[in-house]
Scaffold this motif. Structure first.
Motif, PDB file in Angstrom:
ATOM      1  N   SER A   1       5.373  -0.250   0.777  1.00 15.52           N
ATOM      2  CA  SER A   1       4.975   0.685   1.979  1.00 15.52           C
ATOM      3  C   SER A   1       6.046   0.381   3.131  1.00 15.52           C
ATOM      4  O   SER A   1       6.888  -0.558   3.319  1.00 15.52           O
ATOM      5  CB  SER A   1       3.595   0.190   2.534  1.00 15.52           C
ATOM      6  OG  SER A   1       3.938  -1.099   3.127  1.00 15.52           O
TER       7      SER A   1
ATOM      8  N   THR B   1       5.160  -2.661   5.107  1.00 19.48           N
ATOM      9  CA  THR B   1       5.755  -3.770   4.602  1.00 19.48           C
ATOM     10  C   THR B   1       7.191  -4.133   4.883  1.00 19.48           C
ATOM     11  O   THR B   1       7.955  -5.252   4.895  1.00 19.48           O
ATOM     12  CB  THR B   1       5.299  -4.040   3.294  1.00 19.48           C
ATOM     13  OG1 THR B   1       3.773  -4.449   3.237  1.00 19.48           O
ATOM     14  CG2 THR B   1       5.878  -5.237   2.526  1.00 19.48           C
TER      15      THR B   1
ATOM     16  N   GLY C   1       0.828  -1.094   0.078  1.00 24.34           N
ATOM     17  CA  GLY C   1      -0.043  -0.012   0.010  1.00 24.34           C
ATOM     18  C   GLY C   1       0.676   1.441   0.098  1.00 24.34           C
ATOM     19  O   GLY C   1       0.552   2.313   0.894  1.00 24.34           O
TER      20      GLY C   1
HETATM   21  C1  FMN Z   1      -3.531   6.430  -1.541  1.00 27.28           C
HETATM   22  C2  FMN Z   1      -2.642   5.955  -0.202  1.00 27.28           C
HETATM   23  C3  FMN Z   1      -1.171   6.163  -0.337  1.00 27.28           C
HETATM   24  C4  FMN Z   1      -0.361   5.909   0.408  1.00 27.28           C
HETATM   25  N1  FMN Z   1       1.089   6.046   0.190  1.00 27.28           N
HETATM   26  C5  FMN Z   1       1.992   5.514   0.793  1.00 27.28           C
HETATM   27  C6  FMN Z   1       3.343   5.522   0.548  1.00 27.28           C
HETATM   28  O1  FMN Z   1       3.819   6.115  -0.421  1.00 27.28           O
HETATM   29  N2  FMN Z   1       4.374   5.076   1.533  1.00 27.28           N
HETATM   30  C7  FMN Z   1       3.880   4.455   2.758  1.00 27.28           C
HETATM   31  O2  FMN Z   1       4.725   3.701   3.330  1.00 27.28           O
HETATM   32  N3  FMN Z   1       2.559   4.293   2.767  1.00 27.28           N
HETATM   33  C8  FMN Z   1       1.614   4.612   2.055  1.00 27.28           C
HETATM   34  N4  FMN Z   1       0.384   4.786   2.558  1.00 27.28           N
HETATM   35  C9  FMN Z   1      -0.078   4.024   3.719  1.00 27.28           C
HETATM   36  C10 FMN Z   1      -0.224   2.658   3.783  1.00 27.28           C
HETATM   37  O3  FMN Z   1      -1.115   2.012   2.509  1.00 27.28           O
HETATM   38  C11 FMN Z   1      -0.552   1.973   5.323  1.00 27.28           C
HETATM   39  O4  FMN Z   1       0.550   2.423   6.105  1.00 27.28           O
HETATM   40  C12 FMN Z   1      -0.829   0.524   5.157  1.00 27.28           C
HETATM   41  O5  FMN Z   1      -1.073   0.026   6.467  1.00 27.28           O
HETATM   42  C13 FMN Z   1       0.288  -0.317   4.627  1.00 27.28           C
HETATM   43  O6  FMN Z   1      -0.192  -1.748   4.447  1.00 27.28           O
HETATM   44  P1  FMN Z   1       0.765  -2.906   3.673  1.00 27.28           P
HETATM   45  O7  FMN Z   1       2.138  -2.655   4.001  1.00 27.28           O
HETATM   46  O8  FMN Z   1      -0.125  -3.958   4.255  1.00 27.28           O
HETATM   47  O9  FMN Z   1       0.476  -2.784   2.177  1.00 27.28           O
HETATM   48  C14 FMN Z   1      -0.737   4.990   1.557  1.00 27.28           C
HETATM   49  C15 FMN Z   1      -1.858   4.815   1.574  1.00 27.28           C
HETATM   50  C16 FMN Z   1      -2.848   5.270   0.808  1.00 27.28           C
HETATM   51  C17 FMN Z   1      -4.346   5.030   1.010  1.00 27.28           C
END
Ligand code: FMN
Length: 211
Positions: free
Chosen positions: A103, A106, A10
């Protein structure tokens, strides 16, 4: 042809994921794709791609988004909670994995071996099996925690390849900038692509401007 894993987490940077998937599929490679819940959310926001989390019904939508209708048999979409999937085991051979975009969350899980979902588990497997793992991180600015986690994954054998394009190739569009990063990712996966433009120094005309 090769077998690659593409994890979509994400962070911002869905266009990079699209280009990398297209590059792998057009090169006749087999792709296992796993998308986190937040990854689906970002695909929705940045690409207007609405996935439900049901891998069976999402599969054709993913192919349509990628404009690769003929790649049906090459692409397998796996559910991020399915820790019993093939790629969760080191006995399942792959040529490498890229998490694009990756992200901070992750990155942290991979850095600390916290394999609660299939995406992090597959990355963990790549590290323990000494296979290629590329993390296309996207965050700015970076905290000390991000930097320490980047150091930890690098020490464990991963490549941190931030989604930050250069400007020396004189990109004329956002797609040019996306392609620059996608080309570097494919190159690090060991995949040939036409996206990578070799830098051979400035054009002679640009030297003349300096004089
Ligand atoms: C539109 C959008 C953009 C995002 N951009 C970032 C980003 O550039 N970097 C980041 O670390 N988290 C970003 N986030 C936050 C992560 O999605 C969030 O921390 C999420 O829990 C990560 O989950 P995952 O690592 O399981 O995918 C963003 C969220 C959204 C909805």
């Amino acid at each position: 042809m090769g077998r690659y894993i593409v994890g979509i987490a994400g962070a911002s940077g869905a266009p990079y994921a699209k280009r990398v998937l297209q590059g792998l599929l057009s090169g006749d490679h087999e792709v296992k794709c796993v998308i986190s819940d937040a990854g689906r959310r970002v695909l929705e926001v940045e690409e207007r791609l609405l996935l439900t989390g049901n891998t069976e019904t999402d599969h054709p939508d993913l192919l349509e988004w990628l404009q690769t209708p003929d790649a049906d048999g090459q692409l397998e979409l796996l559910h991020h909670k399915d820790v019993a999937a093939s790629i969760a085991s080191g006995s399942y051979p792959t040529d490498g994995m890229v998490v694009v975009p990756c992200s901070g969350g992750t990155l942290a899980k991979i850095a600390h071996g916290v394999s609660t979902g299939l995406l992090e588990r597959a990355a963990d497997v790549c590290l323990k099996e000494r296979r290629r793992l590329i993390l296309v991180t996207r965050e700015t600015p970076l905290s000390l925690i991000h930097l320490r986690n980047m150091t930890a994954v690098t020490e464990a054998g991963a490549t941190v390849l931030p989604g930050s394009p250069g400007y020396y190739h004189h990109p004329e569009s956002v797609q040019d900038m996306v392609d620059m990063i996608a080309g570097r990712i494919l190159d690090h996966l060991g995949v040939d692509s036409e996206l990578l433009k070799e830098w051979r120094g400035p054009e002679p005309a640009e030297y003349a401007e300096l004089e």
